[in-house]
Design an enzyme around this catalytic site. Sequence first.
Site, mmCIF file in Angstrom:
data_model
loop_
_atom_site.group_PDB
_atom_site.id
_atom_site.type_symbol
_atom_site.label_atom_id
_atom_site.label_comp_id
_atom_site.label_asym_id
_atom_site.label_seq_id
_atom_site.Cartn_x
_atom_site.Cartn_y
_atom_site.Cartn_z
ATOM 1 N N ASP A 1 0.595 -1.478 -0.100
ATOM 2 C CA ASP A 1 -0.063 -0.135 -0.013
ATOM 3 C C ASP A 1 0.829 1.542 0.372
ATOM 4 O O ASP A 1 0.712 2.614 0.706
ATOM 5 C CB ASP A 1 -0.602 -0.347 1.635
ATOM 6 N N GLU B 1 -0.323 9.769 1.765
ATOM 7 C CA GLU B 1 -1.157 10.557 2.681
ATOM 8 C C GLU B 1 -1.205 9.630 4.258
ATOM 9 O O GLU B 1 -1.039 10.546 5.340
ATOM 10 C CB GLU B 1 -2.742 10.866 2.035
ATOM 11 N N ARG C 1 1.984 -1.882 6.686
ATOM 12 C CA ARG C 1 1.756 -0.340 6.362
ATOM 13 C C ARG C 1 2.611 0.520 7.612
ATOM 14 O O ARG C 1 2.700 1.191 7.242
ATOM 15 C CB ARG C 1 0.005 0.520 6.178
ATOM 16 N N ARG D 1 -8.488 2.322 12.121
ATOM 17 C CA ARG D 1 -7.066 2.701 11.686
ATOM 18 C C ARG D 1 -6.621 3.877 12.582
ATOM 19 O O ARG D 1 -5.374 3.846 13.194
ATOM 20 C CB ARG D 1 -6.248 3.183 10.239
ATOM 21 N N HIS E 1 -11.520 6.021 6.110
ATOM 22 C CA HIS E 1 -11.033 7.261 6.652
ATOM 23 C C HIS E 1 -12.245 8.368 6.565
ATOM 24 O O HIS E 1 -12.575 8.598 6.201
ATOM 25 C CB HIS E 1 -9.719 7.524 5.494
ATOM 26 N N CYS F 1 -5.636 10.470 -1.659
ATOM 27 C CA CYS F 1 -3.890 9.683 0.130
ATOM 28 C C CYS F 1 -2.873 9.203 -1.439
ATOM 29 O O CYS F 1 -2.045 9.000 -0.545
ATOM 30 C CB CYS F 1 -4.650 8.294 -0.276
HETATM 31 C C1 CIR Z 1 -5.122 -0.017 3.036
HETATM 32 O O1 CIR Z 1 -6.350 -0.233 3.299
HETATM 33 O O2 CIR Z 1 -4.673 1.310 3.549
HETATM 34 C C2 CIR Z 1 -5.381 0.963 1.478
HETATM 35 N N1 CIR Z 1 -5.354 -0.364 0.546
HETATM 36 C C3 CIR Z 1 -5.450 2.332 1.365
HETATM 37 C C4 CIR Z 1 -5.183 3.649 1.581
HETATM 38 C C5 CIR Z 1 -6.265 4.972 1.138
HETATM 39 N N2 CIR Z 1 -5.603 5.931 2.043
HETATM 40 C C6 CIR Z 1 -5.991 6.966 1.883
HETATM 41 O O3 CIR Z 1 -7.282 7.063 1.400
HETATM 42 N N3 CIR Z 1 -5.729 7.576 2.161
#
Ligand code: CIR
Length: 252
Positions: free
Chosen positions: A60, A65, A85, A130, A160, A247
């Site tokens: 990821d 972001e 992550r 998260r 988010h 992101c």
């Molecule tokens: C996640 O689940 O962390 C990633 N697949 C997607 C993150 C997207 N981030 C964002 O919109 N700030």
Amino acid sequence: MTVAITRKISPRFSECELTHIQREPIDLELARQQHASYTATLSALGCEVIELPEELSLPDSVFVEDTAFILPEVAVITRPGADSRKPETESIVQALTPYKTLLHLNAPATGDGGDVLVLGKNIYIGKSTRSNSAAVTQLQNLLAPYGYAVAQVELRDCLHLKSALTKVDEETVLINPNWVDTTNFKNLRWIEIDAAEPHAANCLPINGKILYPTAFPKTAAKLEAQGYALAQVDVSELAKAEGAVTCCSLIV
Ligand code: CIR
């Protein structure tokens, strides 16, 4: 000049985390082309784009972001909520050090930058899978000396806070009121997404234009009707990884 930090897509992108959407096959080559168009659009909008190399083992990591958020005074390095992550922040520390004094979230706090909405001196943190309450407390302590008020905001059905609302300009938010407790945002001007496009609330204002996905024509028309000029990008493959336009960059 506006600096935008981005990162190339990992070869393991299709192993991305997913929370609220079903896994679908991702065309990695198309995803890379779309990401290249995204960074080219940032350049065309006047950004100096600093593109970090791909991270082979971090699926990821294109979604930079989530690793930090930038304020005029300092930058805060987050502690991403998904364990896969957490290592993404290391290289972001290196990338941001030339530009900003860095503050850090520490365990037990977890927080993704996608949950952080900065509106002037008010910072809103989505209460998501998260980002936890310990992050809110740490941010209150870290940022009070700079005059910021930090508040936690309830979410539902989305990853988010910035899945549910984003800043359009200093007085205006683009919002899906079904996904967020709207109490904190009553005093702002709202542009509501079209109900047929629930994922449409994520936009990125850059240097007088709004970077916006092509996937949401009805909401795009609403923004244009309000006088906003859009720079549209096709990010369909990134959306399959639950990503959107904010992101994929850190705007310094
Ligand atoms: C996640 O689940 O962390 C990633 N697949 C997607 C993150 C997207 N981030 C964002 O919109 N700030």
